[in-house]
Structures are given as structure tokens and as C-alpha cells.
Enzyme design. Structure first.
Site, PDB file in Angstrom:
ATOM      1  N   LEU A 271       0.854  -1.195   0.000  1.00  0.00           N
ATOM      2  CA  LEU A 271       0.000   0.000   0.000  1.00  0.00           C
ATOM      3  C   LEU A 271       0.893   1.251   0.000  1.00  0.00           C
ATOM      4  O   LEU A 271       1.162   1.830   1.042  1.00  0.00           O
ATOM      5  CB  LEU A 271      -0.881  -0.055   1.254  1.00  0.00           C
ATOM      6  N   ALA A 272       1.352   1.657  -1.170  1.00  0.00           N
ATOM      7  CA  ALA A 272       2.319   2.758  -1.242  1.00  0.00           C
ATOM      8  C   ALA A 272       2.305   3.322  -2.657  1.00  0.00           C
ATOM      9  O   ALA A 272       2.861   2.713  -3.575  1.00  0.00           O
ATOM     10  CB  ALA A 272       3.713   2.251  -0.886  1.00  0.00           C
ATOM     11  N   GLU A 273       1.691   4.464  -2.830  1.00  0.00           N
ATOM     12  CA  GLU A 273       1.505   4.997  -4.191  1.00  0.00           C
ATOM     13  C   GLU A 273       2.818   5.367  -4.857  1.00  0.00           C
ATOM     14  O   GLU A 273       3.024   5.117  -6.049  1.00  0.00           O
ATOM     15  CB  GLU A 273       0.565   6.207  -4.176  1.00  0.00           C
TER      16      GLU A 273
ATOM     17  N   GLN B 167      -6.180   3.975  -6.199  1.00  0.00           N
ATOM     18  CA  GLN B 167      -7.501   3.590  -5.713  1.00  0.00           C
ATOM     19  C   GLN B 167      -8.521   4.745  -5.800  1.00  0.00           C
ATOM     20  O   GLN B 167      -9.654   4.532  -6.199  1.00  0.00           O
ATOM     21  CB  GLN B 167      -7.384   3.069  -4.289  1.00  0.00           C
ATOM     22  N   PHE B 168      -8.092   5.938  -5.422  1.00  0.00           N
ATOM     23  CA  PHE B 168      -8.972   7.115  -5.519  1.00  0.00           C
ATOM     24  C   PHE B 168      -8.123   8.332  -5.886  1.00  0.00           C
ATOM     25  O   PHE B 168      -6.943   8.414  -5.518  1.00  0.00           O
ATOM     26  CB  PHE B 168      -9.685   7.386  -4.188  1.00  0.00           C
TER      27      PHE B 168
ATOM     28  N   GLY C 127      -7.800  11.350  -4.727  1.00  0.00           N
ATOM     29  CA  GLY C 127      -7.069  12.098  -3.698  1.00  0.00           C
ATOM     30  C   GLY C 127      -5.852  11.364  -3.171  1.00  0.00           C
ATOM     31  O   GLY C 127      -5.054  11.930  -2.421  1.00  0.00           O
ATOM     32  N   PHE C 128      -5.674  10.097  -3.569  1.00  0.00           N
ATOM     33  CA  PHE C 128      -4.516   9.329  -3.101  1.00  0.00           C
ATOM     34  C   PHE C 128      -3.382   9.304  -4.118  1.00  0.00           C
ATOM     35  O   PHE C 128      -2.397   8.593  -3.946  1.00  0.00           O
ATOM     36  CB  PHE C 128      -4.915   7.885  -2.755  1.00  0.00           C
TER      37      PHE C 128
ATOM     38  N   PRO D 197       0.679  11.119  -2.980  1.00  0.00           N
ATOM     39  CA  PRO D 197       1.943  10.511  -2.530  1.00  0.00           C
ATOM     40  C   PRO D 197       2.808  10.025  -3.707  1.00  0.00           C
ATOM     41  O   PRO D 197       4.012   9.862  -3.557  1.00  0.00           O
ATOM     42  CB  PRO D 197       1.485   9.333  -1.659  1.00  0.00           C
TER      43      PRO D 197
ATOM     44  N   HIS E 121     -11.815  11.414  -1.720  1.00  0.00           N
ATOM     45  CA  HIS E 121     -12.373  10.363  -2.587  1.00  0.00           C
ATOM     46  C   HIS E 121     -13.179  10.926  -3.755  1.00  0.00           C
ATOM     47  O   HIS E 121     -13.878  10.201  -4.432  1.00  0.00           O
ATOM     48  CB  HIS E 121     -13.288   9.434  -1.774  1.00  0.00           C
TER      49      HIS E 121
END
Lengths: 332, 397
Positions: free
Chosen positions: A66-68, A90-91, A93-94, A97, A137
């Protein structure tokens, strides 16, 4: 490996159309691989990668840590090695990173290598509002990427476009930010795997009209078409142009439309300041000034952070706000 | 010189791996025995080659600093003092391995075949990386990376590609958690510094490398200072211990001992290629000069500290070892003379290179056609040409 791909015209929701597009691209080229969080057995939080790991194996559809930044940076390494990674963020706003890896490296590596290396990486980003989600999101970060040389940015608005554009994005030797309007994931439409697709960066005239042009992309195309229906009943003929690609923008059909109607309204979910709509307004003013009967108007989200879901109806432009702008430009 | 504060837990760090003591005598530390086999078959000829590469790089470094002072380079990042670990690790790599540098890996670049001129051109402002990494002459040495630590992902991702290639050859479609690594026959190695170890990307890259058991060797050149900030500001534990927490084999070496760097690099790279997962090497070294030519280390470093590390200079140390083995003045004189000539060649070549065409700015932004870029390229052509026309018109009057 025998994988069944879409063979004939079918009505599909957009999420499934992208799934079929990914399946076709993976079947056609075994260097195409998918990476992201929860895209394996779960099939992604929107199920866009449903059953692809079962069909292609865990070495083609990679559930990642789990690490963009890591997902995008590792995809760059894979592309250096000759793979064509397709990433799921995934979304919207993510994606931040991973922003550094996208703008500092993905966008520049071809240039830094003086063309000796290309970066055929696709980053799929479910984006935009209308789903009543919590913060981070529902955002529309496309302008950050459209501003960055070296990247291409596209957003389909129909299932058929989504099916074709994902395959074209994967075939592109340049990095492509593929913005999926999540409000449209469940919208059904006919997908035709045989009909030749328009070029990835080619504008589409979604509805012809004579009085005013409305240009939009992604989920806003639906709002623009709704506005056109209402306007027609009130005696105003709107032409709706679906950009499909926000970087580069295919301007010729848009300019042609403006020369015909003399009016332009730009509709987008993103905040207006320094946005894709701002660029279109400036470009059209520069190239079709004498055809304009009124100033180009922007209908956009406000220059505030995406609000809590109970307020999104105020923030997100809808058909009524487009019609309000059309009224203003018609009466200018 | 205590590199870090010890925590109040019962963990004792082994002595750093070292074969040559500070005076260049062969005196392995207790931790070195596990790596001694790696030096078998490495003889005087190899050591002389290593010495030559280090000496050449230092001469180049000095020349580049001069060029910067004369306004010919925009900036220079000297590697003086760090040649020892670099030469050992560069020789530990096999030709098929891929190396991902930060921006101070001049010795590694040289050993892998990259021309010093190409390195200088980046700092001269002529290129963003003047060597073709797809040309075998560049030894699979990738471009310098100035955004700290981000190249660690490129190295783990590249190594993931090495794994996937091996799986494809075997027809294996699985890459599942907990499964053993895959024999690849090749590896990737990434270089960065102690300051960079604070960047999130370096931690994330260890997560990816450990998760997928990629054949990646992380090399941290702990040169004690991140520009003006000491390593104590970056970490409360010796840096190598961090990798252990990610499930990655990790050791600390004397970074000014090329033999230690070679032996450990050799072993870790081999294990990686055999599918036994990533490794991490913390090389204790020192940046003798400034961070870059814009820096003034006298503002933040003590003279005594500098002098102490100058005593451990890797070039002096290997020279002492070679002399003890019977290598005489004639050899050292020849290397010094050749290094001078090489520095002069680089200087002349750097100054002779014509500035790049304005057109080149547009040439490789995209791999495929892009209407806006082409439009702007043509506009600039036209604009530049308009000056020539104006001049021609002026001349006619």
C-alpha cells in the site's frame, strides 16, 4: 493462455467496459501488466480488474504493497525493463503521494534519455464526485498533470470510449493519466469491439447544435447533454463537444464549433483557477476571437477544497448551472 | 567516531566489515571472515586496476571543480573520499547487472564505461544525462538522479522486471506473497546517501524489494553529512539496521576499503541473482570535499574530523597495500601521468562541445507526435529566423 475477450457489440456499464479493454490489451501483449492496491482477488474497489488475476496470474496482475509512490516508481523501473505497466490508483485524492514519481520522473525520463527510452505507463485514476464519498475520494486533479510536459491526460465519457481508450492508452509509448469518471462506472452503453475507434486524442462532437458550444469531458459530458435537451425544449440549440483528451487537446473541431456558434461554455468538475477550462478559454480567445459573440464562460467547481459530501450538490456543476451560463452568454 | 547513539536495548553491532586497516595492511575485522572467500582469485592486477580507476576519478573530480570555478560548469558534486566503496562495488557487479546512481557515483560511472565528459555535460547544463543507457558501452549504468531516493523504486521495479522475465521463461504465472524468490542471473544495485535514507521512497523501495524478493542491492554511502546536517539528524540507529526490519540482509562495511566493498557486493549480488532476495550495504565513508561547489563545509564541520578521515583516504590506503605487495614508483608515476592526461582530455572535450540546438528542447518530450510541442517548435524556429532576416535587412541599408 486462452482468455475470452469481447467479440461482439454488447451493452456494458463503463467499469465492465474498462475491464474488457484491459483484458483485450493483456491478451494482445504479454508485456502488459496491472499493478495496484486490491486489484487481485478483490478486483479493485470498483471491480474494474474483476477476474483478471484469475485469468492472467499473479505475475501479470500484481497486488502491491500500500504505497503509491512505490507503485508508480516500481512501474517506472518495469517500463525501463520493457514492460507496459497499467497502474490503478484507488482514488483521485490518493495520487499525491505518487506525484513526485509522476512529475519528476515518469514525465521526464524519455526527455532525460534523449528519446532512447520510452515510458509506456498508464495510470488509471477513478476521479470526480457524485458518489457522496468522504474527503480525498471525489477530487479532480487532472490539471496538475495536464500542466506537466511529458504526460498525456485523457478521460472517457462513455463505455465505448472507455473500452477503446484504455487500449489506446496502453499502446501509447508515452505515459498516460487515464481519468475514469467514477460517477459513470455504472452507466451502461453499447460497446462495439469491431468498430474502428477514434484516435486517443481526438475530440468528439457528442451533439450538434447551432447557438452555443458546450465543451466538457468525463462525467460532465452527461450534464452537458442533459443541458442540451432542456435548452432545445426552450428553443436554444447547443453543440456539445466531448474533449476525450485534456492533454493534448484536439482544438480544431472545437474551434470549428465556436466559429459556427459564436459562443462557448466550458464545463468541468475541477476548481476553476488555473484549470483545463482556463486553458481552453485562453486558447479559444487567442484563436477564434473574431468569431466570438460573447466571452468564454467557465462552469466549474469553486476554488475551495472538495466539500463534505452533503454539500457536493452545491460544488459540482450540473445541467442547471450549465444552462445558467448558456443564458448569460446568449444574452450578452 | 561514534556514528550513532546506541539505544537502551541489548543489541551490539558487529564491527564493520574490513580487510585493509587504515594503514593499508591486510588485517580483516572479525566480521569479515564470512566474505573472505569472495576475494579468492582477485589479485594484484585487479587491485592495480581499481587503484587506477580511483585515481582517474579523483583527477577528473579536481578538474571538474576547476571548471566550475572558471564558470564552465554550473555546479559540481565532488566524490573525493568516496572512491573506495564505489570502485569495489562497481567491480563486484557483473556486466548484466543494472546500476542506479544518485549523482555522486563518478567512480562507478567510470568503471562501467561512462565517459567522464558525459558526466560533466550534465553539470555544464548541456544535457539532463548525456550518456545512452541503452548503449552497452554505458555498462547498464542508469542516469544520475537528483530527486533524492526516488531511484530506489526504479531499481526495485527494474529488478521486479528481472524476476518477471525469469518467470516468463519458466512459464510461471505466479508471484504470490511468501513464495521464495526467483533465480534471475542478474541483479540491480542502487546507490544513495545517508541523508537520502530519510526519504520515504527509500523505505517504500525496501518494502517492494522484500515483498517481491527482487534481486536488488541497496548501497548507502554514509558519508556522515547531508549537506550541513550530520547523520545523527537522520537516524538514531546505524542505518544498516533499518533494512533488517524490512527483512533484508544487511551489513555495515568500512566504505574506504575497496576490498570490503567488493567482497560484500560480490556476495550480496550473487545471492540476489540466485533468487535469495535483496541486500543492503551501509558503507561508512566520508565526503572529504564540499557537498557541491555551492557549499562551504567549514561552516559546519570541525577541522579535526576532516583530518581524521583524511588519514583513512581510500586511495592512500590502497596505495599502501600495493606498495607492500611490491608495486613500485614507476607504476604510481605512470598512473598519475595518465590521470593528468585524462583530466586534460576531459577538459578539452567539455570545452569543445558545441552547445545543444534549441530544437533539441522539443525533440524528446514525448515518444509520439504531440501537436502542441510541434506547434511551439515551429514558432521558435520562425522567431529565431526573424532575427536573421532583420539582420540581413539591416545590412542592406
Amino acid at each position: 493462455m486462452t482468455v475470452t475477450t469481447l467479440q461482439e457489440r454488447t451493452v456494458l456499464p463503463m467499469a465492465k467496459a474498462i475491464n474488457e479493454g484491459l483484458r483485450a490489451a493483456m491478451a494482445a501483449d504479454d508485456k502488459v501488466l496491472l499493478m495496484g492496491e486490491d486489484i487481485g482477488p478483490l478486483g479493485g474497489v470498483f471491480r474494474v480488474t474483476d477476474k483478471l488475476q484469475a485469468d492472467f496470474g499473479s505475475a501479470r496482475v500484481l497486488d502491491t504493497p500500500l504505497a503509491e509512490s512505490g507503485i508508480i516508481g516500481n512501474a517506472i523501473g518495469l517500463a525501463l525493463r520493457g514492460y507496459r505497466p497499467v497502474i490503478e490508483i484507488q482514488f483521485d485524492g490518493f495520487i499525491f503521494p505518487g506525484f513526485n514519481q509522476i512529475v519528476a520522473h515518469l514525465a521526464k525520463i524519455t526527455n532525460r534519455h534523449e528519446g532512447a527510452i520510452s515510458m509506456p505507463v498508464v495510470i488509471r485514476v477513478p476521479y470526480g464526485g457524485h458518489i457522496g464519498a468522504v474527503e480525498h475520494h471525489q477530487e479532480s486533479p487532472e490539471a496538475y498533470f495536464a500542466h506537466t510536459p511529458g504526460l498525456r491526460v485523457v478521460a472517457p465519457s462513455t463505455p465505448n470510449d472507455a473500452y477503446w481508450m484504455i487500449q489506446q492508452a496502453i499502446q501509447s509509448n508515452d505515459p498516460v493519466l487515464f481519468f475514469e469518471p467514477k460517477a459513470k462506472y455504472w452507466m451502461k452503453g453499447e460497446v462495439d469491439p469491431a468498430a474502428p475507434a477514434a484516435d486517443l486524442h481526438q475530440t468528439r462532437v457528442a451533439r450538434t447544435g447551432t447557438d452555443c458550444t458546450v465543451v466538457a469531458y468525463g462525467a460532465m459530458v452527461t450534464m452537458a447533454l442533459q443541458a442540451a435537451e432542456v435548452a432545445e425544449s426552450e428553443g436554444t440549440s447547443l453543440e456539445v463537444v466531448d474533449l476525450r483528451s485534456v492533454s493534448p487537446i484536439h482544438y480544431e473541431p472545437l474551434l470549428e464549433s465556436v466559429r459556427k456558434t459564436g459562443r462557448l461554455v466550458v464545463a468541468q468538475e475541477a476548481s476553476g483557477n488555473a484549470s483545463v477550462g482556463s486553458e481552453i478559454a485562453a486558447y479559444v480567445a487567442e484563436h477564434a476571437f473574431y468569431s466570438l459573440e460573447a466571452p468564454v464562460l467557465r462552469v466549474s467547481g469553486y476554488d475551495v477544497p472538495f466539500p463534505p459530501a452533503r454539500l457536493e450538490g452545491y460544488f459540482l456543476p450540473d445541467a442547471d448551472r450549465i444552462l445558467e451560463a448558456v443564458d448569460r452568454t446568449m444574452h450578452y | 567516531m561514534s556514528q550513532t547513539q546506541q539505544l537502551d536495548v541489548d543489541m551490539v553491532d558487529p564491527e564493520p566489515i574490513r580487510f585493509l586497516d587504515v594503514d593499508g595492511r591486510y588485517a580483516p575485522s572479525s566480521s569479515a571472515s564470512a566474505f573472505a572467500d569472495e576475494l579468492e582469485g582477485v589479485g594484484l592486477d585487479e587491485f592495480k586496476q581499481w587503484y587506477r580507476a580511483m585515481f582517474f576519478t579523483r583527477a577528473f573530480d579536481t578538474e571538474a571543480t576547476h571548471l566550475q570555478r572558471q564558470g564552465q560548469l554550473a555546479l559540481w558534486a565532488p566524490s573525493v573520499g568516496q572512491e573506495g566503496c564505489q570502485v569495489g562495488l562497481a567491480h563486484a557487479a557483473e556486466p548484466q547487472d543494472h546500476l542506479f546512481p544518485a549523482y555522486r557515483e563518478h567512480t562507478v560511472a567510470h568503471v562501467r564505461g561512462v565517459d567522464f565528459v558525459s558526466v560533466a555535460m550534465l553539470f555544464r547544463g548541456f544535457t539532463h544525462g548525456g550518456w545512452d543507457v541503452t548503449d552497452p558501452k554505458s555498462g547498464n549504468f542508469h542516469l544520475y538522479t537528483l530527486v533524492l531516493g526516488s531511484q530506489s523504486h526504479h531499481a526495485s521495479g527494474y529488478a521486479l522486471g528481472q524476476v518477471l522475465d525469469a518467470k516468463r521463461r519458466e512459464g510461471n504465472t505466479k508471484l504470490d506473497p511468501g513464495e521464495a524468490g526467483t533465480e534471475t542471473g542478474e541483479a540491480s544495485m542502487v546507490f544513495y546517501g545517508d541523508g537520502t535514507s530519510s526519504q520515504g521512497d527509500t523505505s517504500e523501495a525496501m518494502v517492494f524489494a522484500a515483498s517481491y524478493q527482487t534481486p536488488t542491492v541497496f548501497v548507502v554511502q554514509n558519508n556522515q553529512w547531508a549537506i550541513s546536517v550530520p547523520v545523527e539528524r537522520q537516524s538514531r540507529t546505524p542505518l544498516y539496521r533499518r533494512a533488517l526490519g524490512f527483512g533484508i540482509r544487511s551489513v555495515q562495511i568500512d566504505g574506504n576499503d575497496p576490498l570490503a566493498a567488493y567482497a560484500v557486493g560480490r556476495k550480496f549480488l550473487r545471492l540476489a541473482r540466485e533468487g535469495k532476495g535483496p541486500g543492503y550495504i551501509e558503507a561508512l565513508t566520508y565526503r572529504i570535499g564540499a557537498h557541491t561547489t555551492s557549499d562551504d563545509p567549514t561552516r559546519y564541520r570541525q577541522q579535526e574530523e576532516l583530518e581524521e578521515w583524511q588519514q583513512r583516504d581510500p586511495i592512500k590506503r590502497l596505495e599502501a597495500y600495493l606498495r607492500e605487495q611490491g608495486v613500485d614508483d614507476a607504476y604510481f608515476d605512470e598512473v598519475a601521468k595518465a590521470a593528468d592526461q585524462e583530466a586534460k582530455r576531459v577538459r578539452d572535450a567539455v570545452l569543445a562541445e558545441p552547445a545543444p540546438d534549441a530544437d533539441s528542447m522539443f525533440a524528446h518530450v514525448y515518444s509520439e507526435e504531440h501537436p502542441r510541442i510541434e506547434e511551439q517548435r515551429q514558432w521558435l524556429d520562425h522567431y529565431e529566423a526573424s532575427f536573421e532576416t532583420a539582420e540581413a535587412d539591416g545590412g542592406a541599408k
